[in-house]
Write a protein that holds these residues in place. Structure first.
Motif, PDB file in Angstrom:
ATOM      1  N   LEU A   1      -5.386   2.351  -2.212  1.00  0.00           N
ATOM      2  CA  LEU A   1      -6.228   2.854  -1.128  1.00  0.00           C
ATOM      3  C   LEU A   1      -7.387   3.696  -1.631  1.00  0.00           C
ATOM      4  O   LEU A   1      -8.383   3.873  -0.920  1.00  0.00           O
ATOM      5  CB  LEU A   1      -5.372   3.683  -0.149  1.00  0.00           C
ATOM      6  N   SER A   2      -7.251   4.229  -2.842  1.00  0.00           N
ATOM      7  CA  SER A   2      -8.310   5.088  -3.384  1.00  0.00           C
ATOM      8  C   SER A   2      -9.578   4.303  -3.666  1.00  0.00           C
ATOM      9  O   SER A   2     -10.691   4.813  -3.503  1.00  0.00           O
ATOM     10  CB  SER A   2      -7.828   5.757  -4.679  1.00  0.00           C
TER      11      SER A   2
ATOM     12  N   GLU B   1       0.828  -1.212   0.000  1.00  0.00           N
ATOM     13  CA  GLU B   1       0.000   0.000   0.000  1.00  0.00           C
ATOM     14  C   GLU B   1       0.863   1.263   0.000  1.00  0.00           C
ATOM     15  O   GLU B   1       0.513   2.260  -0.629  1.00  0.00           O
ATOM     16  CB  GLU B   1      -0.926  -0.010   1.213  1.00  0.00           C
TER      17      GLU B   1
ATOM     18  N   VAL C   1      -4.765  10.210   1.662  1.00  0.00           N
ATOM     19  CA  VAL C   1      -4.512   9.608   0.346  1.00  0.00           C
ATOM     20  C   VAL C   1      -4.794  10.604  -0.770  1.00  0.00           C
ATOM     21  O   VAL C   1      -3.988  10.772  -1.688  1.00  0.00           O
ATOM     22  CB  VAL C   1      -5.365   8.332   0.152  1.00  0.00           C
TER      23      VAL C   1
ATOM     24  N   ARG D   1      -9.515  -1.297   3.025  1.00  0.00           N
ATOM     25  CA  ARG D   1      -8.117  -1.013   3.351  1.00  0.00           C
ATOM     26  C   ARG D   1      -8.019   0.257   4.209  1.00  0.00           C
ATOM     27  O   ARG D   1      -7.270   0.306   5.179  1.00  0.00           O
ATOM     28  CB  ARG D   1      -7.297  -0.835   2.077  1.00  0.00           C
ATOM     29  N   ARG D   2      -8.795   1.267   3.833  1.00  0.00           N
ATOM     30  CA  ARG D   2      -8.764   2.523   4.582  1.00  0.00           C
ATOM     31  C   ARG D   2      -9.275   2.316   6.012  1.00  0.00           C
ATOM     32  O   ARG D   2      -8.744   2.894   6.963  1.00  0.00           O
ATOM     33  CB  ARG D   2      -9.584   3.593   3.865  1.00  0.00           C
ATOM     34  N   ARG D   3     -10.324   1.471   6.157  1.00  0.00           N
ATOM     35  CA  ARG D   3     -10.871   1.198   7.499  1.00  0.00           C
ATOM     36  C   ARG D   3      -9.820   0.486   8.356  1.00  0.00           C
ATOM     37  O   ARG D   3      -9.672   0.784   9.548  1.00  0.00           O
ATOM     38  CB  ARG D   3     -12.144   0.359   7.398  1.00  0.00           C
TER      39      ARG D   3
ATOM     40  N   VAL E   1      -7.893   8.971   6.842  1.00  0.00           N
ATOM     41  CA  VAL E   1      -7.054   8.194   5.922  1.00  0.00           C
ATOM     42  C   VAL E   1      -7.380   8.567   4.480  1.00  0.00           C
ATOM     43  O   VAL E   1      -6.485   8.751   3.640  1.00  0.00           O
ATOM     44  CB  VAL E   1      -7.240   6.678   6.134  1.00  0.00           C
ATOM     45  N   GLY E   2      -8.677   8.712   4.188  1.00  0.00           N
ATOM     46  CA  GLY E   2      -9.087   9.092   2.830  1.00  0.00           C
ATOM     47  C   GLY E   2      -8.532  10.449   2.439  1.00  0.00           C
ATOM     48  O   GLY E   2      -8.084  10.648   1.297  1.00  0.00           O
TER      49      GLY E   2
ATOM     50  N   GLU F   1     -11.661   6.795   9.291  1.00  0.00           N
ATOM     51  CA  GLU F   1     -11.492   6.413   7.890  1.00  0.00           C
ATOM     52  C   GLU F   1     -11.420   7.651   7.006  1.00  0.00           C
ATOM     53  O   GLU F   1     -10.680   7.692   6.017  1.00  0.00           O
ATOM     54  CB  GLU F   1     -12.656   5.520   7.449  1.00  0.00           C
TER      55      GLU F   1
END
Length: 485
Positions: A391-392, A384, A416, A397-399, A412-413, A409
């Motif tokens: 991750l987009s 990653e 990215v 994956r973000r969770r 993280v979003g 989350e």
């Protein structure tokens, strides 16, 4: 350091804004602000009087230059006078014609003399000079042990004969050992006292006479302000010193020591200590310090810090990745590590022109944001990190990363999306295009100075302190290159 002085001096420029030219009547308020700024910075009174008098004479005698405002011209004159007061140029450490070069360290207790000895040894080792530290402080408990510990840390040998030996004999034998081993430089750490006394001066004079040093450096605490200049003057009169090392310049130093030592003692400042770490020693460059005082930043020192931390090969690989938009989270972590090794975020930002106005709250938020980013990146898998696009398109994956790092989350979003936008911008900038940077990592965007109501930082062309020309710096052979920050 110098923050309060810089703020006060900025008030002086404002007194001249909106004027057509500098005159006897309109310059008085500006000079009053300069005088107040220097006195509050604990600069020696006589130095303040001479400084203000010289600035006034030069300002009133300066020709009006088309396109240059009076406040800009006044900043330039103050900048030049600051450099003159601090000594014009950097005075390098002397080298003996035949090895070894002998450096005698002197000073009172509590100034950081033993640590400064190790810092200087490491600085010279980076310049590929072999060193030997000699421990002659037999009076302060654990002084010899401290130097031995520091020597192991920086991989520099220490010569000592224990706490029962005569300091003069230790120094003599230390120099002889260096000659026998073919060592370039001997740094002798001498004993300090709580105050100047006859015994201290007599012992120091005897050691000096015995080893005939090429340099006698006085280590003084910059926190003592103008008292540091007085101490330097006293030592020079009684012992004869060749220069000074100012320690604790990273603390609440108001700048009085840096602006007073050369003028009062007649001896140059050769190095400054800018932190507790053994790497935190810098050569003293009056022009760079003057620029920092006036909010112009200190890009040269920033570049040198980066050169020490990054190999040229790594920098070239990073550049290729940026141009090809392949800069990933692994590379970003490397840059964070580089940033940490260079010092605090606040210290680095204040070396960048215009960034001196960032408040402590803003800098703390920046530090916090970098820690958040690092925590989330370290919760990613290797795959990653190397491929942020994964991750987009994957909420799961973000969770998982959010749970692992302790954030949401959505955090993280945002990391990215911001990272991908930054990567695209870096590619465009590498190709000569400069897109806007609004909203990057949650920031305010655009010119950071515009938000403060200022067009740019002093020292750049067309702004206060800008001379319209650039001085060519002397090229120095470097083993390492400047990486991406």
């Amino acid at each position: 350091m110098f923050d309060a002085l810089a703020d006060r001096l900025e008030g002086a420029w404002k007194k001249l804004r909106g004027q057509d030219k500098i005159s006897q009547s309109n310059i008085q308020d500006a000079l009053r602000e300069v005088r107040r700024a220097l006195l509050e910075a604990d600069v020696n009174l006589q130095v303040v009087k001479d400084f203000v008098s010289e600035v006034e004479t030069k300002a009133l005698g300066a020709e009006v230059i088309s396109g240059v405002r009076p406040d800009q011209q006044f900043v330039k004159i103050v900048h030049e006078q600051l450099i003159e007061v601090m000594g014009d140029v950097n005075v390098p450490l002397a080298e003996a014609e035949t090895s070894p070069t002998v450096v005698l360290m002197a000073g009172l207790q509590g100034t950081g003399k033993t640590t400064a000895t190790a810092k200087l040894a490491l600085h010279l080792r980076k310049l590929e000079r072999s060193c030997l530290m000699v421990a002659t402080d037999v009076y302060r408990p654990a002084a010899i042990d401290q130097l031995i510990t520091l020597g192991k840390q920086i991989e520099v040998p220490v010569f000592e004969l224990g706490s029962d030996a005569n300091p003069v004999e230790i120094a003599r034998q230390g120099v002889e050992r260096a000659k026998a081993d073919g060592i370039d430089t001997v740094i002798i750490d001498t004993a300090g006292r709580l105050q100047i006394d006859t015994d201290m001066m007599a012992e120091l004079a005897t050691i000096k006479e015995t080893v005939q040093p090429n340099e006698v450096l006085l280590v003084v605490d910059s926190m003592t302000g103008q008292e540091a200049a007085t101490l330097t003057h006293t030592f020079h009169e009684q012992i004869g010193i060749t220069g000074a090392i100012l320690t604790k310049m990273d603390g609440d130093s108001r700048g009085g020591a840096a602006l007073s030592v050369r003028k009062i003692s007649g001896q140059p400042i050769k190095f400054v200590g800018v932190g507790e770490k053994v790497e935190a020693l810098q050569p003293f460059y009056p022009e760079r310090i003057a620029s920092r005082i006036l909010g112009m930043g200190d890009v040269l020192t920033l570049v040198e810090k980066a050169q020490e931390e990054m190999d040229l090969a790594d920098a070239e690989k990073m550049q290729e990745k940026i141009l090809e938009a392949k800069f990933d989270f692994t590379d970003f972590l490397k840059q964070l590590k580089l940033l940490k090794n260079m010092g605090s975020l606040g210290g680095i930002m204040k070396m960048i022109p215009g960034m001196n106005k960032l408040t402590n709250d803003q800098l703390e938020k920046g530090e916090t944001q970098l820690k958040r980013c690092e925590s989330m990146i370290r919760s990613m898998t290797v795959q990653e990190r190397k491929n942020p696009d994964l991750l987009s398109s994957s909420p799961s994956r973000r969770r998982r990363i959010a749970r692992g790092s302790g954030y949401k989350e959505s955090d993280v979003g945002k990391l990215v999306s911001d990272f991908q936008r930054m990567r695209s911008m870096m590619q465009q900038m590498g190709q000569g295009r400069f897109p806007g940077m609004d909203g990057m990592f949650g920031g305010g965007g655009g010119n950071p100075l515009a938000a403060q109501g200022r067009p740019s930082a002093p020292g750049w062309r067309g702004h206060p302190g800008g001379g319209g020309t650039k001085k060519k710096s002397k090229k120095v052979k470097k083993k390492k290159g400047f990486g991406t920050l």
